[in-house]
Design an enzyme around this catalytic site. Structure first.
Site, PDB file in Angstrom:
ATOM      1  N   THR A   1      -7.181   0.757   2.943  1.00 55.70           N
ATOM      2  CA  THR A   1      -8.601   0.615   2.585  1.00 55.70           C
ATOM      3  C   THR A   1      -9.136  -0.757   2.968  1.00 55.70           C
ATOM      4  O   THR A   1     -10.347  -0.967   3.000  1.00 55.70           O
ATOM      5  CB  THR A   1      -8.787   0.768   1.070  1.00 55.70           C
TER       6      THR A   1
ATOM      7  N   ARG B   1       4.465   4.910   0.824  1.00 58.15           N
ATOM      8  CA  ARG B   1       4.281   4.189  -0.437  1.00 58.15           C
ATOM      9  C   ARG B   1       4.736   5.023  -1.630  1.00 58.15           C
ATOM     10  O   ARG B   1       4.793   4.529  -2.746  1.00 58.15           O
ATOM     11  CB  ARG B   1       2.809   3.770  -0.586  1.00 58.15           C
TER      12      ARG B   1
ATOM     13  N   ARG C   1      -1.861  -5.128  -8.892  1.00 55.48           N
ATOM     14  CA  ARG C   1      -2.855  -4.062  -8.906  1.00 55.48           C
ATOM     15  C   ARG C   1      -3.279  -3.850 -10.350  1.00 55.48           C
ATOM     16  O   ARG C   1      -2.455  -3.699 -11.234  1.00 55.48           O
ATOM     17  CB  ARG C   1      -2.296  -2.781  -8.294  1.00 55.48           C
TER      18      ARG C   1
ATOM     19  N   HIS D   1       7.166   1.618   5.747  1.00 53.69           N
ATOM     20  CA  HIS D   1       6.647   0.785   4.648  1.00 53.69           C
ATOM     21  C   HIS D   1       7.802   0.195   3.848  1.00 53.69           C
ATOM     22  O   HIS D   1       7.743  -0.946   3.390  1.00 53.69           O
ATOM     23  CB  HIS D   1       5.724   1.606   3.752  1.00 53.69           C
TER      24      HIS D   1
ATOM     25  N   ASP E   1       0.609  -8.054   7.397  1.00 53.97           N
ATOM     26  CA  ASP E   1       0.980  -6.942   6.514  1.00 53.97           C
ATOM     27  C   ASP E   1       1.514  -5.805   7.382  1.00 53.97           C
ATOM     28  O   ASP E   1       1.297  -5.794   8.598  1.00 53.97           O
ATOM     29  CB  ASP E   1      -0.247  -6.471   5.712  1.00 53.97           C
TER      30      ASP E   1
ATOM     31  N   LYS F   1      -0.217 -10.836  -5.713  1.00 53.17           N
ATOM     32  CA  LYS F   1      -1.164  -9.742  -5.965  1.00 53.17           C
ATOM     33  C   LYS F   1      -0.656  -8.875  -7.101  1.00 53.17           C
ATOM     34  O   LYS F   1       0.532  -8.605  -7.211  1.00 53.17           O
ATOM     35  CB  LYS F   1      -1.299  -8.895  -4.701  1.00 53.17           C
TER      36      LYS F   1
ATOM     37  N   GLY G   1      -8.628  -3.219   1.058  1.00 54.62           N
ATOM     38  CA  GLY G   1      -8.808  -3.904  -0.226  1.00 54.62           C
ATOM     39  C   GLY G   1      -7.897  -5.114  -0.386  1.00 54.62           C
ATOM     40  O   GLY G   1      -8.340  -6.200  -0.775  1.00 54.62           O
TER      41      GLY G   1
ATOM     42  N   ASP H   1       1.209 -10.294  -0.519  1.00 56.88           N
ATOM     43  CA  ASP H   1       1.787 -10.086  -1.855  1.00 56.88           C
ATOM     44  C   ASP H   1       3.244 -10.524  -1.849  1.00 56.88           C
ATOM     45  O   ASP H   1       3.831 -10.781  -0.792  1.00 56.88           O
ATOM     46  CB  ASP H   1       1.630  -8.631  -2.332  1.00 56.88           C
TER      47      ASP H   1
HETATM   48  C1  R5P Z   1       1.201  -2.720   0.173  1.00 54.99           C
HETATM   49  O1  R5P Z   1       2.273  -2.700  -0.391  1.00 54.99           O
HETATM   50  C2  R5P Z   1       1.086  -2.740   1.655  1.00 54.99           C
HETATM   51  O2  R5P Z   1       1.910  -3.666   2.258  1.00 54.99           O
HETATM   52  C3  R5P Z   1      -0.331  -3.002   2.066  1.00 54.99           C
HETATM   53  O3  R5P Z   1      -0.734  -4.241   1.535  1.00 54.99           O
HETATM   54  C4  R5P Z   1      -1.231  -1.929   1.560  1.00 54.99           C
HETATM   55  O4  R5P Z   1      -0.753  -0.684   2.009  1.00 54.99           O
HETATM   56  C5  R5P Z   1      -2.637  -2.126   2.023  1.00 54.99           C
HETATM   57  O5  R5P Z   1      -3.448  -1.181   1.402  1.00 54.99           O
HETATM   58  P1  R5P Z   1      -5.004  -1.449   1.235  1.00 54.99           P
HETATM   59  O6  R5P Z   1      -5.527  -1.865   2.573  1.00 54.99           O
HETATM   60  O7  R5P Z   1      -5.554  -0.135   0.760  1.00 54.99           O
HETATM   61  O8  R5P Z   1      -5.180  -2.507   0.191  1.00 54.99           O
END
Ligand code: R5P
Length: 332
Positions: A236, A101, A199, A135, A231, A197, A238, A174
């Protein structure tokens, strides 16, 4: 086709020993004997207890937590040990590539750590890299040595397709993942919805790195349907749980989720287990100890996929068919 190397050796760090053992079992070679010690001064020492001179060496190391920095150093030290022991060729097999990321300068004065990691892996002595579902695809270009990026999405597609549900709708968590989710939905033969989504920066933080995911909108109609959130990774939890709440508000009948990489940081497993998600399907690119497993979590193994590619690389056989059969163009 025969190999230009007489023999193959496979070594593993502590990133995901059960997966390394499964890969060895499937390839049909014993796991290489190496001593890995962390001294009281926190220096890591590694010794290969067998010769690798002119051998075709595969170093398996998933960049997992806890102690991610140790896992990275183990990988680098293993590669260095192979290089200095005159290995013929060294392939770094990294089922989960961490720091994915941090792949661009999206704020002033920030690093591109995914690139830094690539530089270190090459400097340590890797001749090529094998990984699964980065990613961001552009991380491939951070390496100037051959890099094969496989996908495990086909395992997830097959699992859900076999359910034969005709009211399934795939949900992208997202907009950034929408293209991959659309291709996933196409491979299953299901329609797609997209959660938008954003942040949201936390009060008092100016660095943009301490933000909570907030869902603003849903594109698509999920009322009365079975929803499958897809995904690349769950860290996390979240993002996924925010989407779950949105889908509930929008009248979804049942909600499921799947991802390739189960990072499950901090108390993510507990939060997911206690959520209304009916089932989560993931893979074993990362280790999942018993406390991070529960009956509603299904883990598919990538060991067969990796073993097949290792055998092909060793034999000098094209992995093209793996890409065309397994990496469905729709999953790129
Ligand atoms: C974001 O760009 C990724 O595709 C995942 O949605 C993200 O890494 C998930 O992270 P978390 O579970 O902390 O929200």
């Amino acid at each position: 086709m025969g190999s230009r190397f007489d023999e193959m050796r496979i070594f593993s760090g502590n990133g995901n020993p059960p997966l390394a053992q499964l890969i060895c079992d499937r390839v049909g070679v014993p796991l290489g004997d190496a001593t890995i010690v962390k001294f009281s001064n926190e220096n890591i020492f590694i010794k290969l207890n067998e010769s690798v001179r002119e051998k075709d060496v595969f170093v398996i190391q998933s960049l997992s937590t806890p102690n991610l920095s140790d896992r990275i150093l183990e990988l680098l030290i293993l590669l260095d040990a192979c290089k200095r022991a005159s290995a013929g060729r060294v392939t770094a097999v990294i089922p989960y590539y961490a720091y994915g990321r941090t792949d661009k300068k999206d704020q002033p004065r920030v690093p591109i750590t995914a690139r830094l990691l690539a530089d270190m892996i090459q400097a340590a002595g890797a001749h090529q890299v094998l990984t699964i579902d980065l990613h961001a695809g552009q991380i491939q270009g951070f390496f100037s040595i051959p890099m094969d990026e496989l996908t495990a999405m086909h395992l997830l597609v097959r699992y859900w397709a076999e359910k034969g549900w005709d009211d399934l709708i795939v949900v992208s968590p997202d907009v950034g993942f929408a293209k991959r989710a659309r291709n996933f939905a196409e491979a299953i033969g299901a329609p797609l919805a997209i959660a938008e989504k954003r942040r949201v920066q936390q009060l008092g933080r100016r660095d943009g790195n301490h933000s909570a995911p907030e869902i603003l909108n849903l594109i698509g109609d999920v009322a009365g349907k079975r929803c499958l959130i897809v995904d690349d990774e769950i860290a996390t939890g979240g993002s996924i749980l925010e989407v779950v709440r949105l889908l509930e508000r929008e009248g979804a009948r049942e909600i499921y989720a799947c991802c390739v990489h189960a990072v499950f940081a901090a108390n993510a497993a507990e939060r997911l287990r206690n959520s209304s998600l009916r089932e989560i399907v993931t893979t074993d690119t990362l280790p999942l100890p018993p406390e991070k497993r529960w009956p509603g979590l299904t883990v598919l193994s990538v060991s067969t996929l990796i073993a097949e590619v290792i055998q092909r690389i060793h034999s000098g056989v094209s992995v093209d068919t793996i890409f065309t059969q397994r990496k469905h163009p729709a999953l790129g």
